[in-house]
Write a protein that holds these residues in place. Structure first.
Motif, PDB file in Angstrom:
ATOM      1  N   ASN A 134      52.203  34.701  42.340  1.00 58.18           N
ATOM      2  CA  ASN A 134      51.241  35.598  41.699  1.00 58.18           C
ATOM      3  C   ASN A 134      51.043  36.898  42.472  1.00 58.18           C
ATOM      4  O   ASN A 134      51.189  36.949  43.704  1.00 58.18           O
ATOM      5  CB  ASN A 134      49.893  34.892  41.534  1.00 58.18           C
ATOM      6  CG  ASN A 134      49.954  33.880  40.396  1.00 58.18           C
ATOM      7  OD1 ASN A 134      50.884  33.911  39.595  1.00 58.18           O
ATOM      8  ND2 ASN A 134      48.984  32.992  40.353  1.00 58.18           N
ATOM      9  N   CYS A 135      50.673  37.929  41.721  1.00 58.61           N
ATOM     10  CA  CYS A 135      50.393  39.233  42.315  1.00 58.61           C
ATOM     11  C   CYS A 135      49.218  39.092  43.290  1.00 58.61           C
ATOM     12  O   CYS A 135      48.205  38.472  42.942  1.00 58.61           O
ATOM     13  CB  CYS A 135      50.056  40.225  41.203  1.00 58.61           C
ATOM     14  SG  CYS A 135      49.470  41.809  41.811  1.00 58.61           S
ATOM     15  N   PRO A 136      49.322  39.653  44.484  1.00 56.80           N
ATOM     16  CA  PRO A 136      48.234  39.506  45.455  1.00 56.80           C
ATOM     17  C   PRO A 136      46.947  40.220  45.034  1.00 56.80           C
ATOM     18  O   PRO A 136      45.890  39.980  45.618  1.00 56.80           O
ATOM     19  CB  PRO A 136      48.812  40.124  46.735  1.00 56.80           C
ATOM     20  CG  PRO A 136      49.978  40.922  46.309  1.00 56.80           C
ATOM     21  CD  PRO A 136      50.478  40.356  45.023  1.00 56.80           C
ATOM     22  N   PHE A 137      47.014  41.074  43.998  1.00 55.13           N
ATOM     23  CA  PHE A 137      45.826  41.841  43.588  1.00 55.13           C
ATOM     24  C   PHE A 137      45.285  41.402  42.223  1.00 55.13           C
ATOM     25  O   PHE A 137      44.261  41.904  41.772  1.00 55.13           O
ATOM     26  CB  PHE A 137      46.148  43.335  43.539  1.00 55.13           C
ATOM     27  CG  PHE A 137      46.876  43.814  44.768  1.00 55.13           C
ATOM     28  CD1 PHE A 137      46.233  43.844  46.001  1.00 55.13           C
ATOM     29  CD2 PHE A 137      48.205  44.211  44.705  1.00 55.13           C
ATOM     30  CE1 PHE A 137      46.896  44.262  47.138  1.00 55.13           C
ATOM     31  CE2 PHE A 137      48.877  44.631  45.838  1.00 55.13           C
ATOM     32  CZ  PHE A 137      48.233  44.662  47.063  1.00 55.13           C
ATOM     33  N   CYS A 138      46.014  40.518  41.519  1.00 55.10           N
ATOM     34  CA  CYS A 138      45.591  40.100  40.179  1.00 55.10           C
ATOM     35  C   CYS A 138      45.604  38.568  40.128  1.00 55.10           C
ATOM     36  O   CYS A 138      46.483  37.932  40.686  1.00 55.10           O
ATOM     37  CB  CYS A 138      46.541  40.622  39.108  1.00 55.10           C
ATOM     38  SG  CYS A 138      46.818  42.397  39.203  1.00 55.10           S
ATOM     39  N   ASN A 139      44.649  38.005  39.440  1.00 54.26           N
ATOM     40  CA  ASN A 139      44.564  36.547  39.357  1.00 54.26           C
ATOM     41  C   ASN A 139      45.536  35.995  38.321  1.00 54.26           C
ATOM     42  O   ASN A 139      45.618  36.486  37.208  1.00 54.26           O
ATOM     43  CB  ASN A 139      43.137  36.115  38.969  1.00 54.26           C
ATOM     44  CG  ASN A 139      42.187  36.369  40.123  1.00 54.26           C
ATOM     45  OD1 ASN A 139      42.572  36.313  41.288  1.00 54.26           O
ATOM     46  ND2 ASN A 139      40.949  36.677  39.788  1.00 54.26           N
ATOM     47  N   VAL A 146      58.014  43.930  35.847  1.00 56.77           N
ATOM     48  CA  VAL A 146      57.283  44.523  34.726  1.00 56.77           C
ATOM     49  C   VAL A 146      55.809  44.667  35.082  1.00 56.77           C
ATOM     50  O   VAL A 146      55.188  45.707  34.837  1.00 56.77           O
ATOM     51  CB  VAL A 146      57.439  43.658  33.448  1.00 56.77           C
ATOM     52  CG1 VAL A 146      56.674  44.271  32.291  1.00 56.77           C
ATOM     53  CG2 VAL A 146      58.902  43.528  33.088  1.00 56.77           C
ATOM     54  N   HIS A 147      55.237  43.643  35.699  1.00 53.61           N
ATOM     55  CA  HIS A 147      53.828  43.699  36.097  1.00 53.61           C
ATOM     56  C   HIS A 147      53.613  44.843  37.096  1.00 53.61           C
ATOM     57  O   HIS A 147      52.688  45.648  36.949  1.00 53.61           O
ATOM     58  CB  HIS A 147      53.422  42.366  36.717  1.00 53.61           C
ATOM     59  CG  HIS A 147      52.036  42.372  37.266  1.00 53.61           C
ATOM     60  ND1 HIS A 147      50.912  42.351  36.466  1.00 53.61           N
ATOM     61  CD2 HIS A 147      51.570  42.445  38.549  1.00 53.61           C
ATOM     62  CE1 HIS A 147      49.835  42.388  37.222  1.00 53.61           C
ATOM     63  NE2 HIS A 147      50.202  42.456  38.493  1.00 53.61           N
ATOM     64  N   PHE A 148      54.465  44.897  38.089  1.00 55.59           N
ATOM     65  CA  PHE A 148      54.349  45.924  39.134  1.00 55.59           C
ATOM     66  C   PHE A 148      54.457  47.337  38.556  1.00 55.59           C
ATOM     67  O   PHE A 148      53.649  48.212  38.846  1.00 55.59           O
ATOM     68  CB  PHE A 148      55.454  45.687  40.168  1.00 55.59           C
ATOM     69  CG  PHE A 148      55.623  46.784  41.176  1.00 55.59           C
ATOM     70  CD1 PHE A 148      54.732  46.921  42.239  1.00 55.59           C
ATOM     71  CD2 PHE A 148      56.679  47.683  41.066  1.00 55.59           C
ATOM     72  CE1 PHE A 148      54.896  47.929  43.179  1.00 55.59           C
ATOM     73  CE2 PHE A 148      56.843  48.691  41.996  1.00 55.59           C
ATOM     74  CZ  PHE A 148      55.950  48.821  43.054  1.00 55.59           C
ATOM     75  N   THR A 151      51.917  47.267  34.479  1.00 60.29           N
ATOM     76  CA  THR A 151      50.569  46.742  34.157  1.00 60.29           C
ATOM     77  C   THR A 151      49.614  46.568  35.328  1.00 60.29           C
ATOM     78  O   THR A 151      48.401  46.596  35.116  1.00 60.29           O
ATOM     79  CB  THR A 151      50.681  45.385  33.415  1.00 60.29           C
ATOM     80  OG1 THR A 151      51.245  44.434  34.306  1.00 60.29           O
ATOM     81  CG2 THR A 151      51.499  45.481  32.159  1.00 60.29           C
ATOM     82  N   CYS A 152      50.096  46.364  36.529  1.00 60.14           N
ATOM     83  CA  CYS A 152      49.187  46.036  37.643  1.00 60.14           C
ATOM     84  C   CYS A 152      48.142  47.152  37.840  1.00 60.14           C
ATOM     85  O   CYS A 152      48.498  48.325  38.003  1.00 60.14           O
ATOM     86  CB  CYS A 152      49.973  45.807  38.929  1.00 60.14           C
ATOM     87  SG  CYS A 152      48.918  45.262  40.284  1.00 60.14           S
ATOM     88  N   GLN A 153      46.863  46.756  37.842  1.00 59.14           N
ATOM     89  CA  GLN A 153      45.775  47.737  37.953  1.00 59.14           C
ATOM     90  C   GLN A 153      45.718  48.388  39.335  1.00 59.14           C
ATOM     91  O   GLN A 153      45.140  49.463  39.498  1.00 59.14           O
ATOM     92  CB  GLN A 153      44.432  47.061  37.639  1.00 59.14           C
ATOM     93  CG  GLN A 153      44.275  46.679  36.174  1.00 59.14           C
ATOM     94  CD  GLN A 153      44.401  47.910  35.264  1.00 59.14           C
ATOM     95  OE1 GLN A 153      43.638  48.859  35.375  1.00 59.14           O
ATOM     96  NE2 GLN A 153      45.381  47.904  34.369  1.00 59.14           N
TER      97      GLN A 153
HETATM   98 ZN   LIG Z   1      48.796  43.007  39.976  1.00 58.45          ZN
END
Ligand SMILES: [Zn+2]
Length: 212
Positions: A134-139, A146-148, A151-153
């Motif tokens: 999982n992304c260290p900044f998103c649950n 793609v997330h990086f 979408t990643c906030q």
């Molecule tokens: Zn993220």
């Protein structure tokens, strides 16, 4: 070449040694000829028309290299993503476009799936996969490319500044491929800066949280 010339004498010597089962440079010549379908040239120890042979042999090498390159892309899971936005064996525009060596290196590594992103990092280290992807900044969101990128906030401000909104307004794998395959010079430059800066932000944020 005439038998009296030294290179020819040397070749004949190697040929004789090869016939006595010694592993010589001539063996390499034989192996290459057989590998690419020119075994008859070795058996005949001649090619007839030299220019035609060189032209045909060169083209065969190029064709086989391209074929091997494509099958390597398709057969290795590591290149799964890369093969979707890089279909042909031509020099990618970013290589001559990006003058900053650090940015170019980080961007090139990102394109082939080598970065600190969990999704990249763990594919080469399956043993520690149980630590989570999982992304260290998103649950509960896997840290994929793609997330990086879309979408990643954590990188929203950077994304708003550097990536055209049409790519991340309704993010998808397809738009990710479109963005990576884009040939627009300005988009490529800004995308590479995004990847470089976002990975720097990621690294700094994680080192701060570990220190705290
Ligand atoms: Zn993220």
């Amino acid at each position: 070449m005439d038998d009296k010339r030294y290179p020819r004498k040397a070749y004949n010597m190697l040929l004789n040694l090869q016939r006595q089962n010694y592993n010589t440079w001539a063996c390499s010549i034989r192996n290459v000829l057989y590998k690419f379908g020119f075994g008859v040239v070795w058996e005949m120890q001649g090619v007839g028309d030299i220019k035609s042979f060189i032209k045909e042999f060169k083209q065969r090498l190029i064709d086989c290299f391209k074929q091997d390159w494509h099958s390597a892309l398709e057969s290795h899971d590591f290149y799964n993503v890369y093969s979707h936005f890089n279909h042909s064996l031509v020099r990618s525009p970013y290589l001559s476009l990006l003058n900053n060596i650090s940015v170019r290196r980080v961007f090139a590594r990102f394109r082939i799936g080598m970065s600190a992103l969990k999704f990249h990092y763990l594919q080469y280290r399956p043993v520690i996969h149980d630590r989570g992807i999982n992304c260290p900044f998103c649950n509960d969101t896997p840290e994929t490319e793609v997330h990086f990128l879309l979408t990643c906030q954590k990188y929203k401000a950077l994304r708003d500044e550097l990536i055209p909104s049409k790519y991340y307004r309704q993010p998808s794998m397809f738009k990710f491929f479109l963005l990576l395959a884009c040939t627009n010079e300005s988009t490529i430059q800004k995308l590479s800066v995004f990847v470089f800066k976002a990975l720097t932000i990621r690294k700094q944020s994680l080192s701060v949280s570990v220190t705290l």
